[in-house]
Scaffold this active site. Structure first.
Site, PDB file in Angstrom:
ATOM      1  N   SER A 142       2.978   6.443  -4.178  1.00  0.00           N
ATOM      2  CA  SER A 142       4.042   5.461  -3.962  1.00  0.00           C
ATOM      3  C   SER A 142       5.122   5.999  -3.045  1.00  0.00           C
ATOM      4  O   SER A 142       5.977   5.245  -2.590  1.00  0.00           O
ATOM      5  CB  SER A 142       4.678   5.066  -5.302  1.00  0.00           C
ATOM      6  OG  SER A 142       5.251   6.200  -5.932  1.00  0.00           O
TER       7      SER A 142
ATOM      8  N   HIS B  90      -2.025   1.144  -3.484  1.00  0.00           N
ATOM      9  CA  HIS B  90      -0.853   1.317  -4.333  1.00  0.00           C
ATOM     10  C   HIS B  90      -0.800   0.212  -5.372  1.00  0.00           C
ATOM     11  O   HIS B  90      -0.378  -0.912  -5.094  1.00  0.00           O
ATOM     12  CB  HIS B  90       0.423   1.322  -3.486  1.00  0.00           C
ATOM     13  CG  HIS B  90       1.655   1.546  -4.303  1.00  0.00           C
ATOM     14  ND1 HIS B  90       2.854   0.923  -4.042  1.00  0.00           N
ATOM     15  CD2 HIS B  90       1.865   2.309  -5.413  1.00  0.00           C
ATOM     16  CE1 HIS B  90       3.750   1.294  -4.929  1.00  0.00           C
ATOM     17  NE2 HIS B  90       3.173   2.134  -5.780  1.00  0.00           N
TER      18      HIS B  90
ATOM     19  N   GLU C 112      -0.733  -2.911  -2.836  1.00  0.00           N
ATOM     20  CA  GLU C 112      -0.438  -2.668  -1.432  1.00  0.00           C
ATOM     21  C   GLU C 112      -1.566  -1.827  -0.844  1.00  0.00           C
ATOM     22  O   GLU C 112      -1.840  -0.722  -1.330  1.00  0.00           O
ATOM     23  CB  GLU C 112       0.892  -1.928  -1.277  1.00  0.00           C
ATOM     24  CG  GLU C 112       2.104  -2.758  -1.659  1.00  0.00           C
ATOM     25  CD  GLU C 112       3.399  -1.976  -1.567  1.00  0.00           C
ATOM     26  OE1 GLU C 112       4.400  -2.546  -1.082  1.00  0.00           O
ATOM     27  OE2 GLU C 112       3.420  -0.800  -1.989  1.00  0.00           O
TER      28      GLU C 112
ATOM     29  N   ASN D 176       8.908  -0.989  -1.944  1.00  0.00           N
ATOM     30  CA  ASN D 176       9.946   0.022  -2.130  1.00  0.00           C
ATOM     31  C   ASN D 176      10.842   0.189  -0.909  1.00  0.00           C
ATOM     32  O   ASN D 176      11.916   0.787  -1.009  1.00  0.00           O
ATOM     33  CB  ASN D 176       9.317   1.368  -2.501  1.00  0.00           C
ATOM     34  CG  ASN D 176       8.960   1.439  -3.971  1.00  0.00           C
ATOM     35  OD1 ASN D 176       9.611   0.825  -4.813  1.00  0.00           O
ATOM     36  ND2 ASN D 176       7.914   2.164  -4.286  1.00  0.00           N
TER      37      ASN D 176
END
Length: 507
Positions: A123, A144, A156, A194
């Site tokens: 991540s 991910h 992802e 993120n």
């Protein structure tokens, strides 16, 4: 490119929470799965834990006994990497250290065939850097998953610099066949979620650090006005302050300390003090036995004004006029004074009520700002901003107006852009910047933010709802008042807004 055949074997390396979750997803989809962990006995313990979760799914009637039995039979814990030979996909979920991951994949290359897809669940690390250690880096991709992997729909799919397009497509289709919603993105710090989610935390912390409002009030406004599932303070307490701060710091450092991603000093101090959130019993809030949850600031009842005058187009807040009329308050409408002027509502005492636009209240005279709402009809709370010289009558009339509409009112300090407005504008800006730099498509970014962090709207859905120049204008006004660079609209957002103005013929 099609998904991996269900007759093929999948390997999961690393049997922590994420590894177990990914293995469960692959099992339920119909693959046989081999589990490996470097710690002796850990893979067998993980297999037992996965079996217990499958049993609970049967009890909840989310899985049939026959499917449970098939999944159990297909799960094999192994004691060495060599036992992963013959697998067509290996997903890694080990310690977040570049050297550890590189060493693992170099070892795997000597075991699996060249047609085996290799994937990392990292991540925070660069997919390109991990894959750079490989002999065949083209078959390396990021997968991910979000925690908990069996429940969270988003995956992802991250292409490193050397990832073959066909391998990334196969990874996408495999995730889709496993019942997930994949989004494709380039290898950039934070990937999609993120990266673009940073302002949700950063702006809440900035309002707090400027003493504009307390955590409970900020959280309440984000939930009850912004439509977010949780506020930034309660969400980071749930995630873990150390984890959230580490991700923020990693993204900031990976972008060469770009001011747009600057970590919060207040959050750093929280981590240093050991107040890590729910897991430590204390974070922004106190979770110890007997502790009382602080209440958000809610203004006392004030009388509703008999009438208001609407001047100009209220833009994203235009639906307020219908709500005001429905509440039995007269609405008079008039055009702005010659030469334009700021749109808003004129209160009976002569003060004004204006939607947050990046300006401070102190510079605008007798005015109170109100915050952006996802849906003014459904919102249960509205924030008002004022400065110490704002006439008491103006604040009381503004408060009474929104209370007459059935809203709780939270009064905060003179914070330009307030809470929801500045947060949403910055999320929209980072989304436009990501598309311009080839990180992902608009559609995939919207999907990622809705499914990955439960935003009520994706950034581009919000952009269309608010008006395509709204975010750029608000950020430009914020940047004029805080020229550190944090609020400067990206070139992508500026181009987008300028093209919209040119197309619509606005100045």
């Amino acid at each position: 490119m099609t998904a991996l055949d269900l007759s093929s074997s999948v390997a999961v390396v690393g049997t922590g929470t994420m590894g177990q979750g990914i293995a469960q997803v692959a099992l339920v989809a119909g693959h046989t799965v081999r589990l490996y962990d470097a710690a002796p006995g850990r893979a067998r313990e993980a297999a037992e834990a996965i079996g217990a979760r499958l049993d609970r799914l049967v009890e909840k009637e989310r899985l049939t006994p026959a499917d449970r039995d098939a999944a159990r039979a297909g799960l094999t814990p192994v004691d060495d990497l060599a036992s992963l030979a013959g697998c067509t996909l290996v997903v890694e979920a080990v310690l977040e250290r570049l050297d550890v991951k590189q060493e693992l994949f170099r070892a795997l290359e000597d075991i699996v065939g060249d047609d085996c897809l290799l994937a990392t669940n990292t991540s925070s690390l660069s997919v390109t850097a991990i894959g750079g250690a490989l002999r065949v880096p083209g078959r390396f991709v990021g997968l991910h998953f979000f925690n908990p992997a069996p429940l969270m729909p988003l995956v992802e799919v991250v292409s490193g610099f050397a990832t073959d397009a066909g391998c990334a497509e196969r990874a996408c289709e495999t995730a889709r066949a496993w019942g997930k919603t994949p989004v494709a993105c380039a290898d950039t710090p934070g990937f999609i979620v993120n990266r673009i989610a940073r302002p949700f935390y950063a702006e809440a912390f900035a309002v707090y650090e400027s003493r504009g409002a307390d955590p409970a009030t900020i959280d309440a406004v984000l939930r009850e006005s912004g439509g977010f599932r949780m506020g930034a303070f309660e969400l980071t307490d749930l995630i873990g302050q150390d984890v959230n701060e580490s991700v923020t710091r990693s993204v900031w450092q990976s972008f060469f300390q770009d001011v747009r991603f600057t970590p919060s000093l207040a959050q750093r101090r929280l981590v240093e003090s050991g107040r890590l959130g729910r897991k430590s019993g204390h974070g922004w809030y106190d979770y110890r036995d007997g502790a009382e949850r602080p209440e958000p600031h809610t203004a006392p009842q004030a009388p509703a004004p008999a009438q208001v005058t609407a001047e100009g187009d209220l833009g994203p807040a235009a639906e307020l006029l219908a709500l005001i009329r429905e509440a039995g308050i007269e609405v008079r409408e008039q055009k702005p004074a010659e030469g334009g002027g700021r749109a808003g509502l004129v209160l009976p005492g002569g003060g004004r009520l204006a939607l947050a636009d990046g300006r401070t209240t102190v510079e605008s005279g007798d005015v109170v700002h109100f915050d952006l709402a996802l849906d003014y009809r459904k919102a249960t709370r509205i924030a008002l901003a004022h400065h110490r010289d704002t006439p008491a009558q103006t604040l009381a009339e503004a408060t009474g107006l929104f209370q007459a509409l059935g809203k709780k009112v939270s009064v905060i300090g003179d914070v330009p852009g307030m809470i929801v407005a500045r947060t949403v504008a910055r999320i929209i800006d980072l989304a436009h910047d990501a598309v311009a730099k080839g990180v992902a498509t608009e559609e995939d970014i919207d999907t990622a933010m809705r499914l990955g962090v439960n935003y009520p709207l994706g950034p581009f859905e919000w952009d269309r709802k608010l008006g395509r120049t709204w975010a750029c204008y608000l950020l430009d006004e914020l940047h004029r008042r805080d020229a550190c660079g944090r609020y400067a609209p990206s070139l992508a957002l500026y181009r987008h807004a300028y093209a919209t103005e040119k197309r619509e013929g606005t100045p």
